[in-house]
Scaffold this active site. Structure first.
Site, PDB file in Angstrom:
ATOM      1  CG  PHE A 248      -1.863  -1.207   1.248  1.00 11.05           C
ATOM      2  CD1 PHE A 248      -2.611  -1.582   0.142  1.00 11.05           C
ATOM      3  CD2 PHE A 248      -1.950  -1.973   2.402  1.00 11.05           C
ATOM      4  CE1 PHE A 248      -3.439  -2.699   0.192  1.00 11.05           C
ATOM      5  CE2 PHE A 248      -2.775  -3.093   2.449  1.00 11.05           C
ATOM      6  CZ  PHE A 248      -3.519  -3.458   1.349  1.00 11.05           C
ATOM      7  CB  THR A 478      -1.195  -6.067  -7.620  1.00  4.65           C
ATOM      8  OG1 THR A 478       0.021  -6.460  -8.274  1.00  4.65           O
ATOM      9  CG2 THR A 478      -0.881  -4.998  -6.592  1.00  4.65           C
ATOM     10  N   GLY A 669      -3.942   1.430 -15.519  1.00  6.16           N
ATOM     11  CA  GLY A 669      -3.528   1.318 -14.108  1.00  6.16           C
ATOM     12  C   GLY A 669      -4.722   1.404 -13.188  1.00  6.16           C
ATOM     13  CD  GLU A 672      -1.644   4.347  -6.000  1.00  4.36           C
ATOM     14  OE1 GLU A 672      -1.043   5.104  -5.251  1.00  4.36           O
ATOM     15  OE2 GLU A 672      -1.235   4.039  -7.129  1.00  4.36           O
TER      16      GLU A 672
HETATM   17 MO1  MOS Z   1       1.269   3.458  -4.071  1.00  5.34          MO
HETATM   18  S1  MOS Z   1       0.889   4.546  -2.370  1.00  5.34           S
HETATM   19  O1  MOS Z   1       1.994   4.677  -5.072  1.00  5.34           O
HETATM   20  O2  MOS Z   1       2.420   2.308  -3.588  1.00  5.34           O
END
Ligand code: MOS
Length: 706
Positions: A248, A478, A669, A672
């Protein structure tokens, strides 16, 4: 190095839910993480390391008495600032530990204990007697001390911006929303605590080598950070991270524990040294998200059209090393407005260095912006989705460039349909179900699409239609290993089962960090470049043993387009009328992120982001005691993260989409964006339920009890 401008790849494996290629190793316990490594080629078993930490927030180490610790039969060495190996570069104040007697924050590493067992190391650390001289310190972020203007905010963005004339824009507004929003300190808290196993040795030519198994988001980044400090060449440092249990952002850069392990290994005569950071220590020194204070002024006409946006962000950094969260950056590009001003000011404190945590900037900034938009919708008597529709920009307000794909309103429309959104202005405090007030809320999400330069990939033929594809990327859980396999397969025009993917080792070609939601875009584009180079050099039926290596170059797209992803988050919230307990029975995110390469792993990223946003909305708050400077909530019993019982109906979907301008895969991507806007959607729904406007996360029960 050949530079290739990769051409668009036809999706065959991409778009399918290939099983995780490392799934079997993980579920059967075969996957060896950084603290599990027991390198056979080293002399002796790994030694265990334990950290001795400062108990004052600022001051000096006066004396360290290691007599009792060294009397312990298991203890091998005690290392402090008088005995630690010297670093040749101490400019990184976070990593340059044990180089002098200064203490910069409470919990800083002041000594290391090396022992034959972890128990002996821990007992030894308890026996080390440290005498500290405390000094005056400041460890509290307040509006009146966050006045320092950093040169840049993460990652190298302008600190302040102004377009138009904000005062004039506010003066012509018929409706004004002016409010202050706050987000809490948060700790990343990945499942696998930080850990490092390291040893020094010599290569065949007698040159020194340093080898690490590190739980990191970027092996090359760790080597790049350590080598100059240690006075060795980068190629002398090998870093591997075969499996990582989440990060994270907290594993995006090496923290002090990595240097501690490397320095201890220096005195361990070639034996490996293992440090497993404890969950409690993670709250002291492996990174966290700063608390933020956002002052917002939104000026609008009666129809909701924005005339001016002002966002002044306040947050903190550490005296040891600067980190400036880019909290106001999404405000620069999110909505149309002729006049706009953003700024960042920091309190420089005697605290550990803040760092990246999932969607740094976008997460706290969009919490503030999206609650402010909800307040504006309320003030204008408008449906909050309609308010956003009226403020859709024709081009990126920050750069003036067209977005290559901005389908925010498609996300809202699809989400409204799926969620069952009742159009029209909200009527707060009008729906009750038994003892529960019920409300719904929305918020927008955005995250920039980033592709990092400097990646290199290698493709080699193994014969019989099989290929080895190598790049020093990291899969932190991920699914990168899986999607890169799919990308390689499609780029070479073979089945995914024909790809032998090698990652997570600095012995492999250069790869940038698994961060900024840039990994798949950056590494994938590079793999495509190398695959296309390989085909150009060696044809469709190569013999075994042929190779091609390439980096991917981009055309001028970045000068022609603004690349961002978007999303719409919907929340249903129930607030108990007597206890103020808040529940979120339904959460939905709809995303516009380009092509989704693997629906299974992508869905997991979106759901994880939504859950983390829910968790931030309801629970996550690191309590720092300004009297002593430490984080009080140092475990998962006191630092609450959402658990299964808190997460009820959470769903994610995405638009059918591809953006071949951005990557040859058509992807943008996804790591996030799921956390962005989610806390605002929950807070907005809580307002709809109760009429109580919450401008701060976490949204706790006491705020509803009157
Ligand atoms: Mo993410 S907070 O850019 O690993």
């Amino acid at each position: 190095m050949t530079e290739v401008r990769p051409e668009t790849v036809t999706a065959r494996s991409m778009g399918t839910s290939l099983d995780r290629v490392d799934g079997a190793e993980k579920v059967t316990g075969q996957a060896a993480y950084a603290a599990d490594q027991h390198p056979a080629e080293t002399p002796g078993r790994p030694l265990s390391l334990w950290l001795v930490q400062s108990t004052v927030a600022r001051g000096r180490v006066l004396t360290i008495d290691d007599t009792a610790a060294l009397d312990h039969p298991g203890v091998v060495a005690v290392i402090d600032h008088t005995s630690a190996p010297r670093l040749v570069d101490v400019s990184n104040g976070e990593l340059a530990i044990l180089q002098d007697d200064r203490i910069g924050f409470r919990g800083q590493i002041v000594a290391l204990v090396l022992a034959e067992s972890v128990e002996a190391a821990r007992e030894g650390a308890r026996l080390v007697e440290v005498v500290e001289e405390p000094q005056e310190f400041e460890a509290e972020l307040r509006e009146d001390n966050a006045t320092y203007r950093p040169e840049k905010v993460n990652p190298a963005k302008e600190t302040d911006t102004e377009t138009g004339d904000v005062d004039a824009g506010l003066a012509e507004a018929e409706i004004l929303v002016e409010a202050t929003y706050r987000t809490a300190y948060e700790h990343n808290s990945p499942m696998e605590p930080h850990a490092t196993t390291a040893w020094w040795g010599r290569d065949e030519d007698g040159a020194e080598t340093l080898t690490l198994f590190d739980s990191t988001q970027g092996v090359h980044g760790v080597a790049n950070a350590l080598a100059p400090m240690l006075g060795v060449e980068k190629h002398q440092v090998r870093v591997m991270a075969p499996y990582v249990g989440g990060g994270f952002g907290s594993k995006g850069e090496a923290h002090a524990h990595v240097m501690a392990t490397v320095l201890a290994a220096r005195v361990a005569s070639g034996r490996p040294v293992r440090l497993a950071v404890t969950r409690q220590q993670m709250f002291d020194l492996t990174g966290y998200r700063t608390a933020t204070i956002s002052h917002f002024r939104l000026g609008a006409r009666a129809d909701g059209t924005l005339t001016a946006i002002e966002h002044e962000a306040q947050e903190q950094t550490s005296r040891l090393r600067e980190f400036a969260e880019q909290t106001a950056s999404p405000t620069r590009m999110m909505y149309a407005a002729p006049h706009r001003r953003t700024s960042h000011r920091l309190a420089v404190l005697d605290v550990a260095v803040p760092s990246w945590m999932r969607a740094p900037g976008e997460m706290p900034g969009m919490f503030a912006h999206e609650v402010a938009m909800d307040e504006l919708a309320q003030a204008c008597r408008l449906d909050p989705i309609e308010l956003r529709r009226r403020n859709e920009p024709a081009v990126d307000p920050e750069t003036g460039l067209p977005f290559d794909s901005r389908r925010l309103m498609d996300c809202f429309d699809r989400g409204a349909d799926r969620f069952g959104w009742t159009p029209g202005p909200r009527r707060p405090g009008t729906r009750r179900d038994g003892e529960w007030w019920v409300g719904t809320g929305v918020a927008s999400a955005t995250y920039p699409a980033m592709r990092m330069p400097g990646n290199v990939a290698r493709v080699g033929s193994l014969g019989e239609g099989r290929y080895r594809v190598s790049i020093g990327a990291v899969d932190i859980g991920t699914g990168a290993r899986t999607v890169l396999t799919q990308i390689a397969a499609d780029a070479l025009g073979v089945e995914a089962s024909c790809i032998d993917l090698r990652i997570a080792d600095t012995a492999l070609p250069m790869a940038t960090v698994a961060g900024g939601s840039s990994g798949t875009s950056s590494w994938g584009s590079t793999i495509v470049a190398a695959a296309q180079r390989f085909r150009a050099d060696h044809g469709a039926e190569p013999a075994a043993g042929l190779r091609a290596e390439a980096s991917a170059v981009r055309g001028d797209e970045a000068e022609r387009f603004s690349f961002h992803s978007f999303g719409a988050v919907f929340a249903e919230v129930r607030v108990h009328r007597y206890t103020g307990e808040l529940r979120v029975p339904r959460l939905l995110g709809v995303y516009n992120v380009g092509r989704v390469i693997n629906p299974r792993t992508a869905r997991s990223q979106f759901l994880g982001g939504l859950v983390m946003g829910l968790s931030a909305a309801l629970f996550e708050e690191s309590m720092r005691d300004p009297r002593f400077g430490h984080v009080v909530t140092r475990d998962l019993a006191t630092y609450h993260v959402a658990s299964h019982a808190d997460v009820q109906g959470v769903e994610a979907e995405w638009l059918d989409d591809e953006t071949p301008t951005f990557t040859p895969m058509g992807s943008r991507g996804i790591g996030e964006i799921g956390i962005v806007g989610t806390a605002a959607a929950v807070a907005n729904a809580a307002h709809d339920a109760t009429g109580v406007r919450i401008r701060e996360i976490p949204v706790t029960a006491d705020r509803f009890v009157r």
